[in-house]
Design an enzyme around this catalytic site. Structure first.
Site, PDB file in Angstrom:
ATOM      1  N   HIS A   1       1.202   6.044  -1.133  1.00 52.15           N
ATOM      2  CA  HIS A   1       2.433   6.668  -1.619  1.00 52.15           C
ATOM      3  C   HIS A   1       3.655   5.859  -1.163  1.00 52.15           C
ATOM      4  CE1 HIS A   1      -0.011  10.147  -2.662  1.00 52.15           C
ATOM      5  NE2 HIS A   1       1.042  10.690  -3.243  1.00 52.15           N
TER       6      HIS A   1
ATOM      7  N   HIS B   1      -0.800  10.691   7.241  1.00 50.85           N
ATOM      8  CA  HIS B   1      -0.740   9.320   7.764  1.00 50.85           C
ATOM      9  C   HIS B   1      -0.131   9.252   9.149  1.00 50.85           C
ATOM     10  CE1 HIS B   1      -1.821   7.131   4.090  1.00 50.85           C
ATOM     11  NE2 HIS B   1      -1.164   8.065   3.432  1.00 50.85           N
TER      12      HIS B   1
END
Ligand SMILES: CC(C)=CCC/C(C)=C/COP(=O)(O)O
Length: 301
Positions: free
Chosen positions: A223, A265
């Site tokens: 992303h 993440h």
């Protein structure tokens, strides 16, 4: 200046006192005299940690191994053995080659391990939307909306739709290159994820929609790469007013931040992802498909 008093080995042991740094302690000889033990001797009360203990020093066994290999007692033992080998060769100078060769790599490894430790700690603390019960759990739906805005599928569908709808050659060129950039991003991120194979944070819930198998890995954040690359692409090819340009940049930053807040993440995955996406745009520019190039390609078929 008063000279240091020798300490009875027995009393030192019974009171739990060992030498400074575990390397200097006192011992009693068989004749009852007390002597100071050499600094280079292996301390009897600090044996090498067992592998079991190594596991408990940190969640990352690599870090644990590093800590042990860097421990002062181990270094002392290393220098003691190199001293011994020097004297056993009749005073010939034997350079402790191992130490020289590993000095720089170990400094880098220690720096990397420290960075990773900070990364894990910070990412865990920032994962405040990782699940509904988390401290900012109520913001999770909003963060998931941000996640969708940076997902590959809406971007691919959007670019394909604009390409289909565009009636100007310039518009078609831009949309075709955006499509190419999105595919390139998926391929590059997939390759890096497959090579690095870093696991997602333990607090992540794997409830993302439409993922590839490599997306079980977290380095780098796909992303983040897409957000940075698309933001640069839009800023370069769309004529936008200043407030909109700021919004585009803010969106890229928020997409990156949301990856950590959602617990998807670690911070370094996102930081590297943003940097990688930024650089990927340079590659897109270098590989830019122009109408002339396309005509050539069609003409070759
Ligand atoms: C199925 C398609 C077209 C894209 C997958 C996009 C995706 C889910 C990437 C993973 O992103 P993170 O690495 O940031 O979690």
């Amino acid at each position: 200046m008063p000279s240091p008093k020798p300490v009875r080995a027995g009393s030192a042991r019974s009171s739990g006192v060992s030498g400074v740094g575990g390397g200097s302690s006192s011992s009693s000889s068989s004749s009852g005299r007390y002597e100071f033990m050499s600094l280079t001797r292996t301390p009897p009360l600090s044996p090498s940690p067992s592998p079991h203990l190594l596991q408990r020093q940190g969640s990352d066994p690599t870090t644990a191994r590093l800590r042990v290999s860097e421990s002062p007692s181990r270094r002392r033992r290393g220098s003691a053995s190199s001293n011994a080998s020097t004297s056993s060769t009749g005073g010939a100078q034997q350079l402790p080659e191992e130490d020289c060769m590993h000095l720089n790599p170990s400094i880098i490894s220690v720096a990397l391990s420290s960075l990773l430790a900070v990364d894990l700690w910070l990412s865990k603390r920032l994962g405040v939307c990782a699940y509904e019960e988390a401290s900012w759990g109520s913001a999770r739906p909003l963060m998931k909306l941000v996640e969708v805005s940076g997902h590959g599928i809406p971007w691919l569908i959007g670019a394909a739709y604009c390409l289909y709808k565009s009636d100007s050659a310039a518009g078609q060129e831009v949309m075709l290159n955006l499509l190419m950039a999105l595919v390139l991003d998926l391929v590059l991120v997939g390759i890096v994820k497959a090579v690095v194979r870093r696991r997602r944070p333990a607090h992540n819930r794997m409830d993302m929609f439409a993922t590839f198998s490599v997306d079980r890995y977290s380095f780098p954040s796909g992303h983040a790469t897409r957000a940075a690359m698309c933001a640069r692409f839009l800023l370069a090819h769309l004529v936008l007013a200043a407030p909109l340009r700021v919004l585009v940049m803010l969106w890229a930053v928020i997409v990156g931040l949301s990856r950590v807040l959602l617990g998807r993440h670690n911070v370094t995955d996102v930081a590297f992802g943003l940097l990688m996406g930024y650089c990927q745009y340079n590659l897109v520019e270098a590989l830019w498909l122009s109408p002339a190039m396309l005509q050539n390609m069609v003409g070759l078929e």
